[in-house]
Design a protein around this motif. Structure first.
Motif: not given
Lengths: 213, 810
Positions: A93-106, A108-119
């Motif tokens: 039920s989560l989008t690709v972007a939300q799935n990628i960020a999920l564990q990092a958010r949980l 507490g060390r989500h880095d949007a730049g890193r997620a974008a680079r990984l994508s």
């Protein structure tokens, strides 16, 4: 980084792991091979704290898992381990972007730049708003890898990550995985029964009838 | 976003992808809350009105002095009592018509009125008091009551605290308006009295009676059974609504098992996850509860006129025309909705909490028929059926009656899935074609998925049949009984003994009058249970029409010669009397122990009754001359006799009542009383239909993997859709067939157990197969409507979607 001592796991009368010991240093990569039913996945589950051993101990970055309660083991998994499964296990039920960020958010060390680079590195750019069911198998596995790496854990556990993919797609996924693990300096345990894939890692351990050979 | 926020957002994302499921959850809970809170709003409104009425009119909390048999007191007697030192205050209390509207008019004498007495404290300031007691006088009433008075005809003062329909006036004005001509309805006795007062009856020698304060006639107590009835239906609707919630949450949680497993693997602890699921549920429940409360308010507003009419007709209780909003109602409604959600979600929540992190990632076979579950349900149903049998055999009291009802309904509901499975197993043996075999096997596999909705349907259907049978039995019996009991064409009451004697003499001279039969009684008690002993004059009317449930040989001869009495059903049950037992009523003269020679029904009367001959009654008790009579008339003579009586004696509106009018009023009260019950029945049925629709809709999305292979094998999508429709209809048909015996059983429990325990009388159960067929057809229509949308969607499923079932890459 990881210290496993005399790990034993039984299911009823069946002994799956029988006194397995191994260590893994920071940034070290290891392939765990063996035939079906040899205990590879069970060992991975015990290392991740997903299951409890009947005997022996797992020490992860100085934390002995047996001494932790459920919440403590969950925290260790969140902070120290990235997991990639054969079945992808994305949240449908989560989008690709939300799935990628999920564990990092949980964690507490989500880095949007890193997620974008990984994508971008994993070829997922443009697919961020899609849901998993709208992706091919190879794409879904790349999302799962991105999710595991986005949290930048010191240890990555991958259980047959290309088992559900065709050979060409599997190779491309593996190339990316190894490249990114090396760049991040993560330790990796890769469960596979493919000698070809195992050969690409620095160290190979073989499990046979619950024992390391 | 924090870790917990991310977790909550992840869980909530499930609903975004499944809006139908979210709608089902919210609508289910809102419907449950609406019906419950609607009924509670009505009850709260009524109770608040009773409290208001009790605060202002609570005359029964004071001792009162009345004339013999509760009749009026003369001014001379009042003066005698005051002179002797009695602190009493006169009160007139009657029905007054003005401008085509009826009011309860209370005439008080403010200077002698005890504190806290009816009308006390409502007069206002000293200036108001002067205006109240001097011409042109003032009428005090609530603004809504005053608005019903002809404009400008009366000086008035508004008092919003007064109950609707009640007016307070000075006794002089009330005497004129009620045409009492100096007669006082009762004298209120102040709680503090000087010592050594002579008893009222010896003081005046006119048979004055001192009645002690009576708490039992409080309106709230009188109407308790009515409100219990409403509450029971509200609760039933709430439970049916919770079936939807339980079903939806169960499905949603099962579908989220892979998500939960992934989250656990990603490092979310068990308790944290459970906490997040709980928080999510509470958020959804709060939104749904708010919607439900608003809806409930609307339902209460729509039902209020019927409830008000019932309460007015049955108990004389007045309800205002508008609903009030009370904080307690809001809080209770929200608390019920949240508690209901938690109860409905508990098992699903517990399963997810206990879910091993390494459990299979696939969605469990939520809709698969699980043999273990079916066996467990069958075992529980059998245990409950045994408990019900034990309660029916040995249970006593109203509590046991309700427990019996609950056990029977729960047993039936739990037995439904195993019975359906059994029926389909038998059907499988008769299936010959591959499609028929697949159809039966699939239907059996689906029982788990639709069982909750079918249970709700069974509950709604059986309650409809049960209550329908009860109301119809009640109606038929009540009307028969009215015809028998109100056999005389006319009932008259003299304002006093003099007028009564004059009326009797006048009536007996008229050729249309066949008989004038006195109605008189004394209040007695047997073992602490009060009853009225009535004396009747032997007449063919009684012998031919009076209904008897049980009778000995020649009961009317035995009553006429004084050796036998008839007793009401309530009295017989309460005092443990049977035919052949003897009463010892007492009275003057030698010992008299008449035998019980008959038991008669006396529906709706809370007090006991016995009947002897009028001669015997007046011989043993020194009664004043009778003032009430039943008058037998020749056919068609009633209107002219009533007109002539009115012309000759200037009777008040309730002094001459013809049988037809009395029956019409009784019927009207009856119909309106059950209008609310039937409306709630219909709403419960609608909620059950909704449960079925939601179950089938949610199942439809999960059934592609089962249907796609059939499509691949050559069945068209349209045919598959038709088969799905037929399946829903067949399951509903079996459910409806089971609902008939269950409904009859429910009706039997209501009439033979609950009614007897609550009111002391029993009504014979009558059967109405036409009603059952109607309800069965309604169930079929409901199932068709519920199945039509999912079937239509299936019939239009794009082939690409069906092909994906076969794709490994999914």
């Amino acid at each position: 980084m990881l210290d496993v001592q005399n790990l034993t796991k039984r299911y009823g009368a069946l002994t799956i792991l029988d006194g397995v010991s191994l260590t893994l240093g920071a940034g070290e990569t290891m392939a765990l091979v063996g035939e079906s039913g040899s205990g590879k996945s069970t060992l991975l589950h015990l290392i991740a704290g997903l299951d409890a051993p009947d005997a022996g101990r797992v020490v992860l970055d100085g934390r002995e898992l047996a001494a932790l309660d459920d919440a403590g083991r969950a925290a260790a998994r969140r902070d120290l381990v990235g997991l990639v499964f054969q079945q992808f296990n994305l949240v449908q039920s989560l989008t690709v972007a939300q799935n990628i960020a999920l564990q990092a958010r949980l964690a507490g060390r989500h880095d949007a730049g890193r997620a974008a680079r990984l994508s971008e590195r994993l070829g997922l750019t443009g697919l961020e708003a899609r849901f998993p069911e709208q992706l091919s198998g190879g794409q879904q596995q790349r999302v799962a890898i991105a999710r595991a790496l986005a949290a930048a854990p010191p240890l990555l556990l991958a259980d047959e990550p290309t088992g559900n993919l065709d050979e060409a797609t599997g190779d491309r996924v593996m190339d990316l995985l190894l490249e990114l693990v090396a760049e991040a300096g993560m330790a990796l345990i890769l469960v596979t029964h493919s000698p070809r894939l195992a050969g690409r890692l620095r160290r190979v351990e073989r499990l046979h009838a619950g024992r390391l050979e | 976003m924090t870790g917990f926020g991310t977790l909550l957002a992840t869980l909530l994302s499930h609903w975004r992808r499944r809006p139908w499921q979210l709608l089902a959850l919210v609508v289910g809970l809102a419907a449950a809350t609406a019906l419950w809170s609607g009924v509670q709003a009505l009850n709260a409104q009524a109770r608040a009105s009773y409290d208001r009425a009790a605060a202002v009119l609570g005359g029964d909390r004071f001792a009162a002095i009345t004339g013999p048999g509760g009749q009026a007191v003369s001014v001379a007697d009042y003066a005698a009592l005051r002179r002797a030192g009695w602190r009493v205050s006169p009160v007139l209390d009657g029905s007054w018509q003005a401008g085509g509207d009826r009011f309860r008019l209370l005439g008080v004498e403010p200077l002698t009125l005890p504190a806290g007495a009816p009308g006390g404290g409502r007069i206002g300031t000293e200036a108001d008091l002067v205006a109240f007691v001097t011409p042109p006088y003032r009428l005090i009433g609530s603004p809504e009551t005053l608005a019903r008075l002809p404009a400008g005809a009366w000086a008035t003062r508004a008092d919003p605290e007064l109950p609707p329909g009640v007016l307070i006036a000075d006794i002089a004005l009330a005497d004129r308006l009620l045409a009492r001509d100096g007669r006082i309805d009762r004298l209120l006795v102040a709680p503090e009295q000087p010592g050594g007062l002579p008893p009222p009856d010896t003081l005046t020698g006119t048979g004055l009676t001192l009645t002690p304060p009576d708490e039992s006639s409080d309106l709230a107590q009188l109407t308790d059974s009515f409100h219990l009835n409403l509450t029971a239906f509200g609760f039933l609707s709430f439970v049916v609504g919770l079936f939807i919630v339980h079903s939806t949450i169960g499905l949603a949680f099962e579908q989220r098992r892979p998500m939960v497993r992934t989250l656990r693997a990603l490092g979310v602890g068990r308790w944290r996850l459970t906490g997040a699921l709980l928080a999510e549920l509470l958020v959804l429940a709060t939104v749904a509860a708010a919607l439900g409360m608003a809806l409930g308010y609307g339902i209460a507003g729509a039902l209020l006129p019927d409830v008000a009419a019932s309460l007015r007709g049955l108990y004389g209780a007045e309800l205002p025309g508008e609903l009030g909003l009370r904080a307690g109602w809001w809080l209770t409604g929200f608390a019920m909705a949240l508690a209901g959600t938690l109860v409905a979600a508990l098992s699903a929540l517990w399963r997810l909490h206990r879910l091993p992190v390494l459990a299979a990632a696939q969605t469990e076979a939520w809709y698969g028929a699980q043999l273990r579950t079916l066996r467990l349900q069958a075992a529980l149903a059998a245990a409950l059926a045994l408990a019900a049998a034990a309660l029916a055999w040995r249970g006593e009291g109203l509590g046991a009656g309700f427990a019996l009802m609950a056990a029977v309904m729960l047993a039936a509901v739990l037995a439904l899935p195993p019975v359906l499975a059994l029926v389909l197993t038998l059907a499988r043996r008769r299936a010959r074609t591959p499609v028929a075999e697949w159809f039966v096997a699939e239907s059996r596999a689906q029982i788990g998925g639709v069982s909750l909705a079918l249970m709700a349907l069974l509950l709604a259907l059986s309650v409809n049949i049960g209550v329908g049978a009860m109301v119809s039995s009640f109606r038929a019996t009540f009307l028969d009984w009215l015809d028998q009991r109100l056999a005389a064409e006319l009932y008259v009451r003299g304002a006093d003994a003099g007028q009564a004697a004059a009326m009797t003499a006048w009536l007996q001279d008229r050729p249309e009058v066949l008989a004038v039969l006195p109605i008189q009684s004394v209040e007695l008690s047997r073992g602490g249970y009060p009853y009225f002993l009535h004396g009747i004059r032997d007449d063919a009317m009684y012998r031919e029409s009076w209904p008897l449930l049980q009778a000995a040989e020649a009961p009317w001869d035995r009553v006429a010669d004084g050796s036998g009495v008839l007793v009401s059903e309530q009295f017989a049950r309460a005092a443990g009397l049977a035919l052949g037992d003897r009463l010892t009523p007492g009275g003057a003269g030698p010992a008299w122990t008449p035998e019980v020679v008959g038991i008669y029904p006396d529906y709706g009367n809370p007090t006991g009754q016995a009947i002897t001959s009028h001669a015997r009654l007046t011989a043993r008790w020194a009664l004043p001359p009778p003032t009430r009579f039943a008058v037998r008339l020749t056919d068609g003579a009633t209107p002219q006799v009533v007109a002539a009586l009115n012309q000759r004696f200037a009777l008040g509106p309730e002094q001459a009542v013809d049988q037809a009018a009395l029956k019409a009023v009784s019927r009207q009260v009856f119909e309106r009383t059950f209008a609310v019950t039937l409306a709630l029945n219909v709403l419960t049925f609608a909620v059950a239909g909704l449960a079925l629709l939601i179950s089938l809709l949610t199942l439809a999305g999960m059934r592609l993997p089962q249907l796609a292979p059939l499509w691949a094998l050559g069945l068209t999508r349209a045919r598959l859709a038709r088969l799905e429709l037929v399946r829903a209809l067949l399951l509903a048909l079996v459910t409806a067939a089971l609902a008939v015996p269950l409904g009859v059983l429910v009706a039997w429990i209501l009439l033979a157990v609950v009614n007897v325990e609550a009111f002391g009388w029993r009504i014979p159960l009558r059967h109405y197969p036409g009603q059952w067929l109607q309800l069965g057809a309604l169930a079929m229509v409901t199932a068709s409507l519920a199945a039509a949308l999912p079937a239509r969607r299936l019939g239009r499923t794009p082939p690409a979607l069906l092909l994906r079932v076969f794709s490994d890459a999914r």
